[in-house]
Scaffold this motif. Structure first.
Motif, PDB file in Angstrom:
ATOM      1  N   GLY A 114       0.815  -1.212   0.000  1.00 14.96           N
ATOM      2  CA  GLY A 114       0.000   0.000   0.000  1.00 14.96           C
ATOM      3  C   GLY A 114       0.844   1.255   0.000  1.00 14.96           C
ATOM      4  N   GLY A 115       2.040   1.178   0.591  1.00 10.65           N
ATOM      5  CA  GLY A 115       2.944   2.319   0.568  1.00 10.65           C
ATOM      6  C   GLY A 115       3.479   2.606  -0.821  1.00 10.65           C
ATOM      7  N   LEU A 116       3.684   1.545  -1.614  1.00  5.52           N
ATOM      8  CA  LEU A 116       4.091   1.764  -3.006  1.00  5.52           C
ATOM      9  C   LEU A 116       2.986   2.468  -3.775  1.00  5.52           C
ATOM     10  CD1 LEU A 116       5.866  -1.622  -3.888  1.00  5.52           C
ATOM     11  CD2 LEU A 116       6.928   0.591  -3.429  1.00  5.52           C
ATOM     12  N   TYR A 117       1.735   2.067  -3.541  1.00  5.93           N
ATOM     13  CA  TYR A 117       0.618   2.761  -4.172  1.00  5.93           C
ATOM     14  C   TYR A 117       0.621   4.237  -3.779  1.00  5.93           C
ATOM     15  CZ  TYR A 117      -1.578  -1.922  -4.657  1.00  5.93           C
ATOM     16  OH  TYR A 117      -1.868  -3.227  -4.947  1.00  5.93           O
ATOM     17  N   ALA A 118       0.786   4.483  -2.478  1.00  3.06           N
ATOM     18  CA  ALA A 118       0.734   5.860  -1.981  1.00  3.06           C
ATOM     19  C   ALA A 118       1.826   6.713  -2.612  1.00  3.06           C
ATOM     20  CB  ALA A 118       0.864   5.865  -0.456  1.00  3.06           C
ATOM     21  N   ARG A 119       3.016   6.168  -2.752  1.00  7.39           N
ATOM     22  CA  ARG A 119       4.114   6.919  -3.371  1.00  7.39           C
ATOM     23  C   ARG A 119       3.803   7.278  -4.815  1.00  7.39           C
ATOM     24  NH1 ARG A 119       9.327   6.910  -2.037  1.00  7.39           N
ATOM     25  NH2 ARG A 119       9.989   5.952  -4.012  1.00  7.39           N
ATOM     26  N   GLU A 120       3.222   6.336  -5.548  1.00  3.81           N
ATOM     27  CA  GLU A 120       2.924   6.622  -6.953  1.00  3.81           C
ATOM     28  C   GLU A 120       1.772   7.601  -7.094  1.00  3.81           C
ATOM     29  OE1 GLU A 120       5.185   5.858  -8.984  1.00  3.81           O
ATOM     30  OE2 GLU A 120       6.159   4.706  -7.403  1.00  3.81           O
ATOM     31  N   LEU A 121       0.801   7.548  -6.182  1.00  2.89           N
ATOM     32  CA  LEU A 121      -0.263   8.558  -6.180  1.00  2.89           C
ATOM     33  C   LEU A 121       0.324   9.942  -5.923  1.00  2.89           C
ATOM     34  CD1 LEU A 121      -3.070   6.767  -4.131  1.00  2.89           C
ATOM     35  CD2 LEU A 121      -3.163   7.360  -6.559  1.00  2.89           C
ATOM     36  N   ALA A 122       1.276  10.024  -4.994  1.00  2.00           N
ATOM     37  CA  ALA A 122       1.897  11.313  -4.690  1.00  2.00           C
ATOM     38  C   ALA A 122       2.721  11.827  -5.864  1.00  2.00           C
ATOM     39  CB  ALA A 122       2.777  11.182  -3.445  1.00  2.00           C
ATOM     40  N   ARG A 123       3.361  10.933  -6.596  1.00  2.00           N
ATOM     41  CA  ARG A 123       4.102  11.346  -7.790  1.00  2.00           C
ATOM     42  C   ARG A 123       3.151  11.868  -8.870  1.00  2.00           C
ATOM     43  NH1 ARG A 123       9.374   9.508  -7.707  1.00  2.00           N
ATOM     44  NH2 ARG A 123       9.787   7.713  -6.351  1.00  2.00           N
ATOM     45  N   ALA A 124       2.014  11.187  -9.000  1.00  2.00           N
ATOM     46  CA  ALA A 124       1.083  11.533 -10.073  1.00  2.00           C
ATOM     47  C   ALA A 124       0.346  12.836  -9.803  1.00  2.00           C
ATOM     48  CB  ALA A 124       0.070  10.398 -10.266  1.00  2.00           C
ATOM     49  N   ALA A 125       0.045  13.114  -8.520  1.00  2.00           N
ATOM     50  CA  ALA A 125      -0.783  14.283  -8.195  1.00  2.00           C
ATOM     51  C   ALA A 125      -0.250  14.978  -6.948  1.00  2.00           C
ATOM     52  CB  ALA A 125      -2.228  13.851  -8.008  1.00  2.00           C
TER      53      ALA A 125
END
Length: 254
Positions: A114-125
């Motif tokens: 879930g932390g990997l998801y969160a990092r990519e969401l933060a990169r995207a937006a």
């Protein structure tokens, strides 16, 4: 940062479940202390679970954060089987909707995958994200840990049937431009702790706790870190400093 090539020991993996039970027991004895933790300001917080878990696994964590004044949301996508197209698009939409409806940036909390998801969401937006806290997540982008785990999945494993069908973490373009805290434990039996540390810089930090990987969502030290990090006023980020009364729960914070 040097390449991360190690994996957790077999002993640490096999003892994960009973050690997670000890983390929960420790929470029961320290729960009253959480009432003295930093309060939230009501901004939205999105909590993302680890692989093959779902919202029930983060119930204690989300309950504690709500009690401290945060507007907490689970991911509401059932069992986390990996970043399928549906998961990726739904999480992107949910982040933007939370940002739009609240008029405030969203804090992201991700446990393990879930932390990997969160990092990519933060990169995207990055304009929609206030900050990021990961729990037992490999934060070295495309670390050998991720490649090794993919190889185990491709080769098949007795731990996960049909594991070869699990999707890989997705990757967004751009740098991570929001405050980020990585919480890790050297006793992690799932992800080697050395892959869970940022190269320390402005608005980047690593906080070590004692405990297991499976117990991170009920670990009292983790809950204190989350309360402290999420309770900081937007734009006022400072490195985490453990309170004197709980310093033994934090072997290293740097």
């Amino acid at each position: 940062m040097p390449a991360v090539t190690r994996l957790p020991s077999r002993a640490s993996l096999l003892t994960e479940p009973p050690r997670a039970g000890l983390d929960l027991a420790a929470l029961a004895t320290t729960w009253p202390l959480l009432a003295t933790a930093r309060r939230g300001d009501g901004h939205p917080v999105l909590v993302l679970p680890g692989l093959l878990t779902g919202d029930p696994a983060t119930l204690v964590l989300r309950t504690a954060l709500r009690a401290l004044g945060h507007d907490v949301s689970g991911w509401s996508l059932g069992l986390n089987r990996g970043p399928t197209g549906h998961v990726v698009h739904t999480l992107r939409d949910r982040l933007e909707r939370l940002h739009r409806t609240s008029g405030r940036r969203v804090s992201l909390v991700g446990w393990s995958l879930g932390g990997l998801y969160a990092r990519e969401l933060a990169r995207a937006a990055p304009g929609s994200v206030r900050g990021l806290v990961t729990l037992g997540t490999p934060v070295v982008r495309w670390a050998p840990w991720v490649r090794t785990a993919s190889g185990i999945v491709d080769g098949g494993t007795g731990l996960l049937r049909q594991a070869a069908a699990l999707p890989r973490p997705w990757a967004e373009r751009g740098s991570l431009r929001v405050p980020a805290t990585s919480v890790y434990t050297r006793a992690d039996g799932i992800v080697h702790w050395s892959s869970c540390r940022y190269e320390v810089g402005p608005r980047r930090e690593n906080v070590e706790v004692r405990g297991s990987h499976l117990g991170l969502a009920v670990n009292p030290a983790v809950l204190w870190v989350l309360a402290d990090r999420l309770g900081i006023a937007e734009g006022a980020w400072k490195p985490f400093r453990p309170p004197l009364g709980l310093s033994t729960l934090f072997p290293r914070s740097r």
